[in-house]
Design a protein around this motif. Sequence first.
Motif, PDB file in Angstrom:
ATOM      1  N   VAL A 186       0.752  -1.195   0.033  1.00  0.00           N
ATOM      2  CA  VAL A 186       0.066   0.120   0.038  1.00  0.00           C
ATOM      3  C   VAL A 186       0.752   1.113  -0.116  1.00  0.00           C
ATOM      4  CG1 VAL A 186      -2.186  -1.028   0.981  1.00  0.00           C
ATOM      5  CG2 VAL A 186      -0.230  -0.066   2.536  1.00  0.00           C
ATOM      6  N   GLY A 187       2.000   1.096  -0.295  1.00  0.00           N
ATOM      7  CA  GLY A 187       3.135   2.299  -0.352  1.00  0.00           C
ATOM      8  C   GLY A 187       3.732   2.703   0.635  1.00  0.00           C
ATOM      9  N   ALA A 188       3.971   1.978   2.051  1.00  0.00           N
ATOM     10  CA  ALA A 188       4.515   2.581   2.966  1.00  0.00           C
ATOM     11  C   ALA A 188       6.004   1.921   3.129  1.00  0.00           C
ATOM     12  CB  ALA A 188       3.781   2.217   4.481  1.00  0.00           C
ATOM     13  N   THR A 189       6.923   2.380   3.863  1.00  0.00           N
ATOM     14  CA  THR A 189       8.328   1.831   3.676  1.00  0.00           C
ATOM     15  C   THR A 189       8.276   1.501   5.237  1.00  0.00           C
ATOM     16  OG1 THR A 189       9.320   3.089   2.207  1.00  0.00           O
ATOM     17  CG2 THR A 189      10.735   2.206   3.729  1.00  0.00           C
ATOM     18  N   PRO A 190       8.274   0.322   5.629  1.00  0.00           N
ATOM     19  CA  PRO A 190       8.469   0.026   7.308  1.00  0.00           C
ATOM     20  C   PRO A 190       9.681  -0.418   7.707  1.00  0.00           C
ATOM     21  CG  PRO A 190       7.477  -1.925   5.749  1.00  0.00           C
ATOM     22  CD  PRO A 190       7.765  -0.679   4.819  1.00  0.00           C
ATOM     23  N   PHE A 191       9.861  -0.148   9.091  1.00  0.00           N
ATOM     24  CA  PHE A 191      10.763  -0.655   9.782  1.00  0.00           C
ATOM     25  C   PHE A 191      10.320  -1.501  10.997  1.00  0.00           C
ATOM     26  CE2 PHE A 191      12.264   3.352   7.592  1.00  0.00           C
ATOM     27  CZ  PHE A 191      13.553   3.074   7.398  1.00  0.00           C
ATOM     28  N   VAL A 192      11.138  -2.201  11.641  1.00  0.00           N
ATOM     29  CA  VAL A 192      11.078  -2.853  12.890  1.00  0.00           C
ATOM     30  C   VAL A 192      11.177  -1.923  14.066  1.00  0.00           C
ATOM     31  CG1 VAL A 192      11.427  -4.668  14.414  1.00  0.00           C
ATOM     32  CG2 VAL A 192      11.475  -5.123  12.042  1.00  0.00           C
ATOM     33  N   TYR A 193      10.287  -1.600  14.869  1.00  0.00           N
ATOM     34  CA  TYR A 193      10.576  -0.370  16.015  1.00  0.00           C
ATOM     35  C   TYR A 193      11.950  -0.639  16.846  1.00  0.00           C
ATOM     36  CZ  TYR A 193      10.022   2.254  20.066  1.00  0.00           C
ATOM     37  OH  TYR A 193      10.022   3.166  21.008  1.00  0.00           O
TER      38      TYR A 193
END
Length: 339
Positions: A186-193
Amino acid sequence: MSTTIRKVLIPSFGDASHVTIVNAEIQPPAANQVQVKVLYAGMSGADQAMRMGYYPMQKKAPLTPGYCLVGRVHRNGSSSTKFQKGDLVVCLSIYDAQAELVNLPEKYLISVPKGVDLQQATAMILDWNTAYGMVYRSAKVSKGQRVFIHGLSGAVGYALLTLCKLEGAEVYGTASLSKHAELREVGATPFVYTDKNWVMGMNTIGGAHVVFDPLGYESWDESWRILAREGGHLIGYGGNLHMLNGGEARSQIPSITKLLARNMVPFCPQKTSFYYISRDQSTFEPELKALFDMVLQGKIKAPIRKEWTMDEVPEAHRTWTQSGGIGSVVVKIADDVEA
């Protein structure tokens, strides 16, 4: 004359074993109230905090949880004339939504436009309305901005993601690794917190123009570090992560004070704010109606992570931190026989 109903009850504060389903009496609505037959109630971290007695300025136990609801008008108080029996309405109730019937002040009820799905209406009242106010009023997100959202897969986090993308922003944020593939779609760039690679990652690209952080406490210090130097904006809200993950509750007042105190640093281009939503705010109803319009136009659709029944609410509390999926959680109280 009172009516016997079923409802969720938290008789005393504590772990999930304190949540039960009971039969209880409800009185007729007062003059300025409307009695609503509940169809769907929302469920969120606020329910978990209230169950443990940690929600800011909450009622003492016993209490019935349920911060928002969709239902049909069942009976009007003697001075309440705005709605007719059978009208579909929503309310930011704060309490009591997880019950078959509830008496609510007429002034807090809002009509649901024809064609809005009941689950979608439930998600819009609190989860998406909170996100709407932050995106369009607090942050004023615009095209090309870099936005960082903690909790991308959560109910408010996913709403923030969607609304920011609609405005043309680049969206980054944190989420558990199992959600990353879906969030990238859906267009996000995720990281692990937890690995904190997001701090270096965002600073490498110039920082975030806006950060939305519901975690509170030390997380707000870390989020401050990734703000864009030319004038980023950190927006804090919530602040219950420590408690929801099993830690002891801490007062939010010191961390909110520290968050806002950053605005007093001379010549600092960054700024902070703390966001909260209230049914008494003049913006509440018009922003909710704007969301209903966006639903009807097909611009937004809230993912429903889980639908529980009222009988399953105790289990929902027991498994709250273990549940997967993305988006909002709703509780089905009754079928809509008048639909």
